[in-house]
Design an enzyme around this catalytic site. Structure first.
Site, mmCIF file in Angstrom:
data_model
loop_
_atom_site.group_PDB
_atom_site.id
_atom_site.type_symbol
_atom_site.label_atom_id
_atom_site.label_comp_id
_atom_site.label_asym_id
_atom_site.label_seq_id
_atom_site.Cartn_x
_atom_site.Cartn_y
_atom_site.Cartn_z
ATOM 1 N N LYS A 168 36.019 69.058 89.064
ATOM 2 C CA LYS A 168 34.533 69.004 89.398
ATOM 3 C C LYS A 168 33.993 67.634 89.158
ATOM 4 C CE LYS A 168 30.851 69.359 87.805
ATOM 5 N NZ LYS A 168 30.004 68.443 87.964
ATOM 6 N N GLY A 202 32.972 62.634 79.648
ATOM 7 C CA GLY A 202 31.608 62.784 79.555
ATOM 8 C C GLY A 202 31.006 62.490 78.250
ATOM 9 N N THR A 233 29.019 63.372 74.660
ATOM 10 C CA THR A 233 29.462 64.339 73.256
ATOM 11 C C THR A 233 28.912 65.521 73.575
ATOM 12 O OG1 THR A 233 30.128 62.313 72.271
ATOM 13 C CG2 THR A 233 29.612 64.295 70.994
ATOM 14 N N GLU A 274 37.339 63.220 76.271
ATOM 15 C CA GLU A 274 36.937 61.875 76.286
ATOM 16 C C GLU A 274 35.292 61.719 76.076
ATOM 17 O OE1 GLU A 274 39.285 59.770 75.863
ATOM 18 O OE2 GLU A 274 40.941 60.580 76.351
ATOM 19 N N CYS A 327 31.892 54.054 78.748
ATOM 20 C CA CYS A 327 31.991 54.666 77.380
ATOM 21 C C CYS A 327 32.511 53.772 76.239
ATOM 22 C CB CYS A 327 33.194 55.724 77.526
ATOM 23 S SG CYS A 327 34.808 55.151 78.102
ATOM 24 N N GLU A 371 24.215 56.080 71.689
ATOM 25 C CA GLU A 371 24.662 55.495 73.131
ATOM 26 C C GLU A 371 23.738 55.421 74.228
ATOM 27 O OE1 GLU A 371 27.208 58.055 75.245
ATOM 28 O OE2 GLU A 371 28.605 56.387 75.477
HETATM 29 P P1 NAD Z 1 27.541 64.202 81.288
HETATM 30 O O1 NAD Z 1 28.175 64.973 80.083
HETATM 31 O O2 NAD Z 1 26.330 64.498 81.614
HETATM 32 O O3 NAD Z 1 28.432 64.779 82.611
HETATM 33 C C1 NAD Z 1 29.957 64.713 82.811
HETATM 34 C C2 NAD Z 1 30.231 65.739 83.531
HETATM 35 O O4 NAD Z 1 30.328 67.097 82.968
HETATM 36 C C3 NAD Z 1 29.644 65.939 84.904
HETATM 37 O O5 NAD Z 1 30.650 66.115 85.993
HETATM 38 C C4 NAD Z 1 28.652 66.891 84.828
HETATM 39 O O6 NAD Z 1 28.389 67.752 85.965
HETATM 40 C C5 NAD Z 1 29.390 68.044 83.954
HETATM 41 N N1 NAD Z 1 28.562 68.722 83.078
HETATM 42 C C6 NAD Z 1 27.409 68.635 82.631
HETATM 43 N N2 NAD Z 1 27.151 69.708 81.796
HETATM 44 C C7 NAD Z 1 28.276 70.655 81.738
HETATM 45 C C8 NAD Z 1 28.226 71.915 81.243
HETATM 46 N N3 NAD Z 1 27.232 72.656 80.470
HETATM 47 N N4 NAD Z 1 29.472 72.519 81.332
HETATM 48 C C9 NAD Z 1 30.298 72.033 82.056
HETATM 49 N N5 NAD Z 1 30.335 70.641 82.810
HETATM 50 C C10 NAD Z 1 29.032 69.965 82.700
HETATM 51 O O7 NAD Z 1 28.057 62.609 81.284
HETATM 52 P P2 NAD Z 1 27.793 61.362 82.294
HETATM 53 O O8 NAD Z 1 26.275 61.285 82.219
HETATM 54 O O9 NAD Z 1 28.248 61.833 83.659
HETATM 55 O O10 NAD Z 1 28.580 60.132 81.644
HETATM 56 C C11 NAD Z 1 28.241 59.564 80.879
HETATM 57 C C12 NAD Z 1 28.997 59.987 79.711
HETATM 58 O O11 NAD Z 1 30.270 60.015 79.763
HETATM 59 C C13 NAD Z 1 28.699 58.866 78.431
HETATM 60 O O12 NAD Z 1 28.297 59.487 77.201
HETATM 61 C C14 NAD Z 1 30.082 58.291 78.375
HETATM 62 O O13 NAD Z 1 30.470 57.505 76.931
HETATM 63 C C15 NAD Z 1 30.913 59.287 78.677
HETATM 64 N N6 NAD Z 1 32.357 58.815 79.130
HETATM 65 C C16 NAD Z 1 33.263 58.854 78.347
HETATM 66 C C17 NAD Z 1 34.608 58.421 78.691
HETATM 67 C C18 NAD Z 1 35.790 58.075 77.944
HETATM 68 O O14 NAD Z 1 36.831 58.034 78.378
HETATM 69 N N7 NAD Z 1 35.721 58.567 76.522
HETATM 70 C C19 NAD Z 1 34.671 57.546 80.234
HETATM 71 C C20 NAD Z 1 33.345 57.411 80.709
HETATM 72 C C21 NAD Z 1 32.448 58.395 80.361
#
Ligand code: NAD
Length: 495
Positions: free
Chosen positions: A188, A241, A243, A263, A297, A398
């Site tokens: 997804k 995504g 935290t 992650e 991230c 963040e």
């Molecule tokens: P997000 O958590 O909003 O979304 C990430 C994914 O999760 C998306 O596909 C979203 O549709 C899905 N999602 C959202 N709510 C959900 C739920 N309730 N159940 C299942 N899936 C759900 O993150 P974002 O805004 O897309 O990305 C930014 C974040 O990602 C930042 O916090 C960043 O630090 C983190 N990130 C971490 C890494 C790592 O490797 N540690 C790498 C890249 C980004």
């Protein structure tokens, strides 16, 4: 010279792009669609299905059938050959993949093109690992001829959920080990950046991936993502995504006791010691945050500088930031592209305002940018704040935007304590010319990756992941394969 603009028009013309389930290109059961817009211009690139629970269910069933059917007959050597063919397809289409990412999520084309080594490396690294997975024969305490051995089996159907900030690397880092180990995948992508992931599915199918082994369901987190996290027939969720979402997913997965690896976000410290090579450290410390407009991230967003050199160093970082070329990522000279969406841009602007209200001093940036010809885009000036204290919001949360919070420190003990005083533990940077300091500090910082006199290095062969609220599990390296495997003990009475 490549004419990226005409290639962009040929790639996305505003039309409908279906998603990929069971080897077929399909619409959502609901018939609903979402728009994919270019964050630099606001232009409509395409529409994609707004998948929901019914589509996730169809994809999981396809993944289960493939897992128990044709895919289970593939030998490790066949899976290896397939991964190598996929790498070749990616290499042949690399420019289009990168262009797609630049258009869909704004990363400058110069930067996406530069990721080839890492992404193709992931496919080839895991191709190598596919044939190296094995169990052990273990001596036991039973009398007589009792043989005990382990075999390592694929965990099953993997639900992969990824963010929008690095769709190519983010998806390949989850798909490649899954294929190497014999798992199947329902992926997804983020609702903010689905297009390149659909292209990846096409390339993998063209390379010969059997139907159902990889399924891509586009949709929102609240609908498609949440449905994947609770689906009873998914064996493992691999998530990248924020935290907060990671916590929601871990809770959702508890109902069926799925394996989960996460992650998540970070608030990574970069420490500039008094003896650092300043000329080398300035650009690295700046790009530790400004690369991908801070939407990364591992952004080294807390810049701790030894007090004796603090003002000079921060001024030089600010000068460097002020010269960065900001614009549409499709222009080859662009160094800093747009912010993914108006919502995210407003969120970052909120942090800029809070920073000033709480007493930070602006060295450079601090504002939204309205660029001529790109009025529909979302741009924030690379920002360096000084006079920041550990308690300020901009030093704790963040931001996921191009914002550095600079702070002086006096002793190494003090900076270790302050660097670790965060719920996160994803990454850290240390700049010093003293070997002992490099060793001591890197051991004392609680983070999954610590870079000394460099930043951002990520390699398929080296584990990457977080401590504390930056998540658990590792991607990359040999450890990563274990995330996709179960160990089974087999006992044989040979009497
Ligand atoms: P997000 O958590 O909003 O979304 C990430 C994914 O999760 C998306 O596909 C979203 O549709 C899905 N999602 C959202 N709510 C959900 C739920 N309730 N159940 C299942 N899936 C759900 O993150 P974002 O805004 O897309 O990305 C930014 C974040 O990602 C930042 O916090 C960043 O630090 C983190 N990130 C971490 C890494 C790592 O490797 N540690 C790498 C890249 C980004």
């Amino acid at each position: 010279m490549t004419d990226w603009t005409s290639r962009a028009t040929a790639l996305y013309d505003g039309g409908f792009r279906p998603m990929f389930i069971n080897g077929q290109w399909v619409s959502a059961v609901s018939g609903e669609v979402m728009e994919a817009r270019n964050p630099a211009t606001g232009a409509l690139l395409a529409t994609v299905p707004k998948g929901g629970a019914a589509d996730i269910d169809a994809a999981v069933r396809a993944a289960r059938r493939a897992f128990e059917g044709p895919w289970s007959k593939f030998t490790p050597f066949e899976r290896q050959a397939l991964l190598l063919r996929i790498a070749e397809r990616f290499e042949a289409e690399w420019e289009d993949l990168c262009l797609s990412d630049t258009l869909d999520m704004g990363m400058p084309i110069a930067r996406t093109l530069g990721n080839a080594r890492r992404v193709l490396g992931m496919l080839r690294f895991y191709a190598g690992q596919a044939v190296a997975i094995h169990g052990q024969t273990i001596p036991n305490s039973f009398p007589g001829e009792i043989l005990s051995q382990t075999v390592r089996e694929p965990i099953g159907v993997v639900g992969a959920i990824i963010p929008w900030n690095a769709p190519i690397a983010g998806s390949v880092w989850k798909i490649a080990p899954a294929l190497a180990t014999g798992c199947t995948v329902v992926l997804k992508p983020s609702e903010e950046a689905s297009l390149t992931v659909l292209m990846i599915a096409r390339l993998m199918a063209e390379a010969g991936l059997p139907e159902g082994v990889l399924n891509v369901v586009t949709g929102t987190g609240a609908d498609a993502g949440a449905a994947l996290a609770v689906h009873p027939d998914v064996d493992k969720i691999v998530f990248t995504g924020s935290t907060a979402t990671g916590q929601a997913i871990a809770r959702a997965a508890t109902g069926t006791l799925k394996h989960v690896s996460l992650e998540l976000g970070g608030k990574s410290p970069v420490i500039i010691c008094r003896d650092a090579d300043i000329d080398k450290a300035v650009p690295v410390a700046a790009m530790a945050v400004f690369a991908n407009s801070g939407q990364i991230c591992i952004a080294g967003s807390r810049l701790f500088v030894a007090r004796e050199i603090h003002d000079d160093f921060v001024t030089r970082v600010a000068d460097y930031a002020a010269k960065l070329r900001i614009g549409d990522g499709i222009a080859p000279e662009t160094e800093i592209g747009p912010i993914i969406s108006a919502r995210q841009s407003q969120r970052i602007e909120g942090f800029l305002t809070t920073g000033l209200q709480e007493g930070a001093k602006t060295y450079t940036g601090g504002t939204r940018l309205d660029l001529p010809g790109l009025e529909g885009g979302n741009f924030i000036a690379p920002t360096v704040f000084g006079a920041v204290t550990d308690e300020m919001t901009i030093a704790r949360e963040e931001i996921f935007g191009p914002v550095i919070s600079a702070m002086p420190f006096d002793t190494l003990d003090e900076v270790v304590q302050r660097a670790n005083a965060t719920p996160y533990g994803l990454a850290a940077g240390i700049f010093t010319t003293h070997l002992g300091t490099a060793h001591k500090l890197s051991r004392r910082i609680r983070a999954g990756s610590v870079w000394v006199n460099m930043y951002h290095a990520i390699d398929p062969a080296v584990p990457f992941g977080g401590m504390k609220m930056s998540g658990y599990g590792r991607e990359g390296g040999l450890e990563h394969l274990g995330e996709y495997l179960e160990t089974k003990a087999i006992w044989i009475n040979t009497d």
